[in-house]
Design a protein around this motif. Structure first.
Motif, PDB file in Angstrom:
ATOM      1  N   GLY A 145      -4.994  -3.924   0.316  1.00 27.71           N
ATOM      2  CA  GLY A 145      -4.093  -3.047  -0.431  1.00 27.71           C
ATOM      3  C   GLY A 145      -3.410  -2.029   0.468  1.00 27.71           C
ATOM      4  N   ARG A 148      -0.699  -3.760   2.552  1.00 29.78           N
ATOM      5  CA  ARG A 148       0.465  -4.124   1.728  1.00 29.78           C
ATOM      6  C   ARG A 148       1.299  -2.896   1.399  1.00 29.78           C
ATOM      7  N   ARG A 149       0.634  -1.795   1.079  1.00 26.05           N
ATOM      8  CA  ARG A 149       1.368  -0.579   0.727  1.00 26.05           C
ATOM      9  C   ARG A 149       2.095   0.020   1.928  1.00 26.05           C
ATOM     10  N   GLN A 246      -5.498  -2.767  -9.069  1.00 25.05           N
ATOM     11  CA  GLN A 246      -4.176  -2.909  -8.470  1.00 25.05           C
ATOM     12  C   GLN A 246      -4.138  -4.065  -7.471  1.00 25.05           C
ATOM     13  N   THR A 247      -5.165  -4.138  -6.614  1.00 30.29           N
ATOM     14  CA  THR A 247      -5.209  -5.222  -5.628  1.00 30.29           C
ATOM     15  C   THR A 247      -5.412  -6.570  -6.307  1.00 30.29           C
ATOM     16  N   LEU A 250      -2.221  -7.689  -7.449  1.00 26.13           N
ATOM     17  CA  LEU A 250      -1.440  -8.110  -6.286  1.00 26.13           C
ATOM     18  C   LEU A 250      -1.783  -9.548  -5.903  1.00 26.13           C
ATOM     19  N   THR A 256       1.797 -14.294  -3.290  1.00 25.15           N
ATOM     20  CA  THR A 256       0.452 -14.482  -2.761  1.00 25.15           C
ATOM     21  C   THR A 256       0.109 -15.966  -2.808  1.00 25.15           C
TER      22      THR A 256
END
Length: 387
Positions: A145, A148-149, A246-247, A250, A256
Motif C-alpha cells: 500500500g 502504491r500510494r 484499502q489494500t 487495491l 492488479t
C-alpha cells in the motif's frame, strides 16, 4: 497439442509479456506455496518489465537474500534500491521487507511522538511486531500500500511470504485486524477511556474472574504490559483495519494481476488449485499459473519402458555399461516427466480456463541478471517442450 503448455490441449497460454507491457497493469502479485520459485519469478518479471520500458520495483520477503545476489546488490532492506545493469529505457528497484521496521513506521506515522515511544518500547508490542502469526503477511500488504500510494513506480511486483499455506497472504490482514479489534483487546482498552482507573475496579465480578484467570495464565506483568500496549495503541486502532481494507480493495481492482507459481508436484499443484479457487471467491484478478521447474527430455520419442528394456538387455549381456546407465537415467527422467504431466493434467481438468506457462528446470541456480533474463524469456513462453 498446445506446445506452449507442454501438451495440455485445453489450457490457454499465459502471456506474461502482454501483462507486463500493459501500462494499466500496476501490481503483479506472485503467490504460491513455499519453495516453488516465487522469488526468482518475481525478480525475473521485474527485470523483464524494466527492460521493456517499465519503472518497476520488486518487493520480496525471502529471507535467503537470493534476490539481492541475483541483482548484484550487496544487501536489500526496507528501502527500495536501484538495480544497475538493466538494458533498455526502464528502471528497476528492489527491496526486502523488514517486518518490524514496517510496523514501527506505521506507529510513528499514526501516533504522536510520546504515544509512539510508549508503544515502541512496550514488551508486548516488541513481541507482536516480531513474531505474531500473520504479522509478516500483514506488513507485506502494508508495504504494498505504501509503495502504491507513493506513485514512484508504474509497476510493483510482490513476492509473497514463504508461508506454510499460500492462502496466508490473503488471510493475515483479516486475522491481525480481528486480533487488534477483538473483544478482549477492546475490554483491556476500556480503562484508559474512563480516566485510567484500574480495570479490576471498573468491571464487575465477571470481568474480575476473567482478569484473574488471565493473570494466572500470563502473569501480572505480562497482563500489565498488554493493557499498557492496547491503551497506547488505541489512537491508531482504526488505521490497521482501514488500511488493510484499502489494500484488499487495491488487490481486487483492475490493474492488479495475480500470478500463481507452483512446482509440478502434488502438494504444490493442490495448493495452486486452492489459491485459484480462493482468488475467484474474493473476486481478485488471476492472470494465470506458472508451472516452474518442469522436467522434459530432449529425446522424448524414446519411452521410459523402451529405455529400461534396452538397459536391461545391455546389462544382461554385460555390454556397454555406460550406455546402459545413460538409458536408466533417461528412463528415470521420462518417468518424472510423466508424473509431473499427470499432476498438471489434474489442475487443468479442474481449472480448464486458467492460462498456463511452463518454465523448465534449470541446471543451476539463478545467481545474476543474465540468469534472471533467461528465466524472464522462459516466463514469456519462448520455451517449446517436445510434443
Amino acid at each position: 497439442m498446445n506446445e506452449r503448455t507442454g501438451g495440455h490441449r485445453d489450457a490457454p497460454v499465459l502471456d506474461l509479456d502482454a501483462i507486463v507491457d500493459d501500462r494499466n497493469t500496476r501490481i503483479i502479485v506472485c503467490c504460491g506455496s513455499g519453495g516453488v520459485g516465487k522469488t526468482t519469478t518475481a525478480a525475473a518479471l521485474g527485470l523483464r518489465a524494466a527492460e521493456r520500458g517499465r519503472s518497476a520495483v520488486v518487493l520480496t520477503v525471502d529471507p535467503a537474500r537470493r534476490l539481492a545476489q541475483s541483482m548484484g546488490l550487496t544487501e536489500l532492506d526496507n528501502t527500495p534500491r536501484p538495480v544497475a545493469g538493466v538494458d533498455g529505457e526502464g528502471e528497476l528497484h528492489a527491496m526486502m521487507l523488514d517486518m518490524k521496521r514496517t510496523f514501527d513506521e506505521i506507529i510513528e506515522a499514526h501516533a504522536d511522538p510520546e504515544r509512539a515511544r510508549q508503544i515502541l518500547t512496550n514488551p508486548f508490542y516488541q513481541s507482536l511486531s516480531s513474531s505474531f502469526s500473520g504479522t509478516q503477511e500483514y506488513m507485506a500488504m502494508e508495504k504494498l500500500g505504501q509503495l502504491r500510494r507513493s506513485g514512484d513506480w508504474d509497476l510493483i511486483i510482490v513476492d509473497t511470504p514463504p508461508s506454510r499455506s499460500a492462502l496466508d497472504f490473503l488471510d493475515a490482514p483479516e486475522r491481525l485486524g480481528r486480533f487488534l479489534d477483538g473483544r478482549l483487546i477492546r475490554l483491556l482498552t476500556a480503562p484508559a477511556k474512563v480516566g485510567g482507573r484500574s480495570a479490576f475496579k471498573l468491571f464487575n465480578a465477571g470481568f474480575g474472574f476473567v482478569a484473574g484467570t488471565l493473570t494466572k495464565l500470563l502473569g501480572a506483568q505480562v497482563l500489565k504490559d498488554l493493557q499498557t500496549f492496547v491503551s497506547a495503541l488505541d489512537a491508531v486502532f482504526g488505521g490497521f483495519r482501514a488500511r488493510a481494507d484499502q489494500t484488499y480493495r487495491l488487490l481486487q481492482a483492475p490493474g492488479t494481476a495475480f500470478v500463481v507459481v507452483a512446482a509440478p508436484e502434488r502438494d504444490a499443484m493442490r495448493e495452486a488449485s486452492y489459491f485459484v479457487e480462493r482468488l475467484a471467491e474474493e473476486r481478485m484478478p488471476l492472470a494465470g499459473l506458472v508451472v516452474n521447474r518442469v522436467h522434459r527430455s530432449p529425446v522424448s520419442g524414446l519411452s521410459a519402458a523402451r529405455s529400461s528394456a534396452a538397459a536391461e538387455d545391455l546389462e544382461a549381456r554385460g555390454e556397454h555399461e555406460l550406455t546402459a546407465a545413460v538409458l536408466r537415467l533417461h528412463a528415470d527422467r521420462m518417468q518424472l516427466a510423466a508424473r509431473e504431466h499427470r499432476e498438471q493434467e489434474h489442475f487443468v481438468s479442474a481449472h480448464p480456463t486458467v492460462p498456463i506457462v511452463q518454465v523448465p528446470a534449470m541446471p543451476t541456480d539463478v545467481h545474476d541478471l543474465e540468469g534472471l533474463r533467461e528465466v524472464g524469456a522462459l516466463l514469456a513462453g519462448r520455451w517449446r517442450p517436445a510434443a
